[in-house]
Design a protein around this motif. Sequence first.
Motif, short mmCIF file in Angstrom:
data_model
loop_
_atom_site.label_atom_id
_atom_site.label_comp_id
_atom_site.label_asym_id
_atom_site.label_seq_id
_atom_site.Cartn_x
_atom_site.Cartn_y
_atom_site.Cartn_z
N LYS A 96 0.47 -1.15 0.06
CA LYS A 96 0.06 -0.20 -0.07
C LYS A 96 0.90 1.51 -0.18
O LYS A 96 0.80 2.04 0.18
CB LYS A 96 -1.35 -0.01 1.35
CG LYS A 96 -1.98 -1.17 1.50
CD LYS A 96 -2.90 -0.83 1.90
CE LYS A 96 -3.69 -2.27 2.34
NZ LYS A 96 -4.88 -1.94 3.61
N GLU A 97 2.34 1.37 0.04
CA GLU A 97 3.32 2.44 -0.62
C GLU A 97 2.80 3.09 -1.95
O GLU A 97 2.33 2.32 -2.57
CB GLU A 97 4.13 2.13 -0.36
CG GLU A 97 4.96 1.92 1.24
CD GLU A 97 6.23 2.07 1.37
OE1 GLU A 97 7.07 3.16 2.01
OE2 GLU A 97 7.30 1.15 0.29
N PHE A 98 2.80 4.31 -2.03
CA PHE A 98 3.05 5.44 -3.41
C PHE A 98 4.85 5.41 -3.78
O PHE A 98 4.56 6.24 -2.95
CB PHE A 98 2.44 6.25 -3.31
CG PHE A 98 2.03 6.97 -4.69
CD1 PHE A 98 2.52 6.80 -5.85
CD2 PHE A 98 0.77 7.42 -5.05
CE1 PHE A 98 2.10 7.35 -6.59
CE2 PHE A 98 0.93 7.78 -6.31
CZ PHE A 98 1.30 8.25 -7.06
N VAL A 99 5.03 4.84 -4.14
CA VAL A 99 6.43 5.11 -4.00
C VAL A 99 6.86 5.25 -6.10
O VAL A 99 6.07 4.97 -6.54
CB VAL A 99 7.45 3.81 -4.26
CG1 VAL A 99 8.65 3.61 -4.71
CG2 VAL A 99 6.65 3.12 -3.28
N ALA A 100 8.07 7.11 -6.21
CA ALA A 100 8.82 7.10 -7.42
C ALA A 100 9.90 6.58 -6.95
O ALA A 100 10.50 7.38 -6.32
CB ALA A 100 8.54 8.59 -7.21
N ILE A 101 10.61 6.03 -8.31
CA ILE A 101 11.52 5.86 -8.41
C ILE A 101 12.64 6.86 -9.36
O ILE A 101 11.66 7.11 -11.13
CB ILE A 101 11.86 4.16 -8.44
CG1 ILE A 101 11.43 3.59 -8.05
CG2 ILE A 101 13.73 4.09 -9.65
CD1 ILE A 101 11.55 1.79 -8.32
N ILE A 102 12.99 7.72 -9.47
CA ILE A 102 13.26 8.50 -9.94
C ILE A 102 14.75 9.00 -10.43
O ILE A 102 15.14 8.31 -9.56
CB ILE A 102 12.62 10.30 -9.69
CG1 ILE A 102 13.95 11.30 -10.62
CG2 ILE A 102 13.77 10.24 -8.14
CD1 ILE A 102 12.58 12.91 -10.32
N GLY A 103 14.84 8.97 -12.14
CA GLY A 103 16.65 9.04 -12.32
C GLY A 103 16.43 9.31 -13.95
O GLY A 103 16.11 9.52 -14.38
N HIS A 104 17.40 10.21 -13.89
CA HIS A 104 17.70 10.69 -15.39
C HIS A 104 17.93 9.20 -16.45
O HIS A 104 18.19 8.03 -15.82
CB HIS A 104 19.60 11.53 -15.59
CG HIS A 104 18.76 13.10 -14.39
ND1 HIS A 104 17.92 13.30 -14.88
CD2 HIS A 104 19.61 13.88 -13.51
CE1 HIS A 104 17.88 14.48 -14.07
NE2 HIS A 104 19.24 14.37 -13.24
N SER A 105 18.40 9.67 -17.67
CA SER A 105 18.22 8.24 -18.37
C SER A 105 19.83 7.36 -18.32
O SER A 105 20.55 8.54 -18.27
CB SER A 105 18.15 8.88 -20.10
OG SER A 105 18.85 8.35 -20.82
N GLY A 106 20.18 6.53 -18.13
CA GLY A 106 21.04 5.57 -18.01
C GLY A 106 21.47 5.28 -16.42
O GLY A 106 22.28 4.98 -16.09
N SER A 107 20.36 6.56 -16.07
CA SER A 107 20.37 6.24 -14.50
C SER A 107 20.31 4.22 -14.36
O SER A 107 20.74 3.79 -12.46
CB SER A 107 19.63 6.86 -12.95
OG SER A 107 18.11 6.84 -13.30
N GLY A 108 19.58 3.30 -14.71
CA GLY A 108 19.45 2.56 -13.51
C GLY A 108 17.68 2.05 -13.56
O GLY A 108 17.56 0.96 -13.58
N LYS A 109 16.64 3.38 -13.92
CA LYS A 109 15.51 2.87 -13.63
C LYS A 109 15.12 2.11 -14.09
O LYS A 109 14.05 1.29 -13.45
CB LYS A 109 14.98 4.34 -12.90
CG LYS A 109 14.84 5.51 -14.63
CD LYS A 109 14.00 6.40 -13.92
CE LYS A 109 13.51 7.00 -15.70
NZ LYS A 109 15.11 7.43 -16.45
N SER A 110 14.83 2.10 -15.37
CA SER A 110 14.28 1.17 -16.81
C SER A 110 14.99 -0.25 -16.37
O SER A 110 14.17 -1.01 -15.89
CB SER A 110 14.70 2.05 -17.77
OG SER A 110 14.17 2.92 -18.17
#
Length: 292
Positions: A96-110
Motif C-alpha cells: 500500500k505504498e506510493f513510491v516514485a523511483i526517479i533518475g535521469h536517462s541511463g541511471s538504471g531506473k528502467s
Amino acid sequence: MFKKVNQFEENGSAGPLHIMEDVSGIFWTAAFWREPGRYGRRQTSTKQITGAEREDDGVEDNRNALVEIRDICKTYNPGENEVKALDHVSLTIYEKEFVAIIGHSGSGKSTLMNMLGCLDVPTSGEYYLHGHDVASMSDDELSDIRNQEIGFVFQGFNLIPSLTALENVELPLIYRGVGKKERMQLSDQALDKVGLGKRKEHKPSEMSGGQQQRVAIARAIAQAPPIILADEPTGNLDSNSTKEIMGILRNLHEEGRTVILITHDNDIAAQAKRVIKIMDGRIVEDFYQDNV
C-alpha cells in the motif's frame, strides 16, 4: 515498432494471438499475458541504504514487505565492454505504498523497473515478491506473476490500434482465462473507473493521448492486481492529461493498491509519498515526504 495481430475472436478464445511491440527496449509477446497456472523520515546518502541498516536504527517497522530486493546486480555485455546497469541494489517496498523511483536517462531506473515487473532477471542477487523468490522462477512462473500480481502502465500506451477501448482492456483477461461475461463486466467497470464509460467502443485513433493512457490504466487494473507499475505514464501527455492520470494513480493508491511510479520528472515524483533516487545503478536517496 513491430506489430503482428490476428483477428480478435468474438467467442473469447484468443487463439494464437501474437503481439510484438518494441516497449521500453524489450519485446512484448503474448507470453506477457500467458494463461496463468497456480502460483516520514528523510534518509539522504550517497551510499546504498539497506534493510539491515534500517533495522539498526532502532525503529521497529510492522508493515508488510511486498517487494524485497537484496544486493541485486544487472550486467550487460560481460567482459571488457560490460555495462553495470544495477550495482548492488537493496530495497524494500511495503504493501500500500506510493513510491516514485526517479533518475535521469541511463541511471538504471528502467532496468530496475524491468526487475520489479518480472520482465528481466538479475545477474546476481535476490528478489522476493510476497516472500517468493522471483529470481529463481521459470519463464512460465514469471508470466504467472505478471498476470496475477502486477498491472503495467507504459509511457507508449501499447494499445492495439484495431481494437476498441473495451477490447484492449479485455485482452489480458483472455490470457488469464476469464470467461466472456465476467471479462466484459470487469472491463466495463475498469473503464468507468477511469472516466471512459462513454468511450468503450472507440479505437485508439479516435481518442486523445490522455484518453489512451486511461484505457491503458483500465487494462492494468481490470482484475485488481495488488501492484500498479507505471513507467513514465505521463511522459507523452500535456499538463491537463498529466493531472488526470496522476489523480487516477492517487485514487488507486487510496483504494489500497501499491503504486510504483518510474519517472525522470521531479514534479511527478513529488506527488508520491516515498521517493527513491537512483544514479549510476545505485540508490542514492530514499525518503518519505511529510506533505503528501
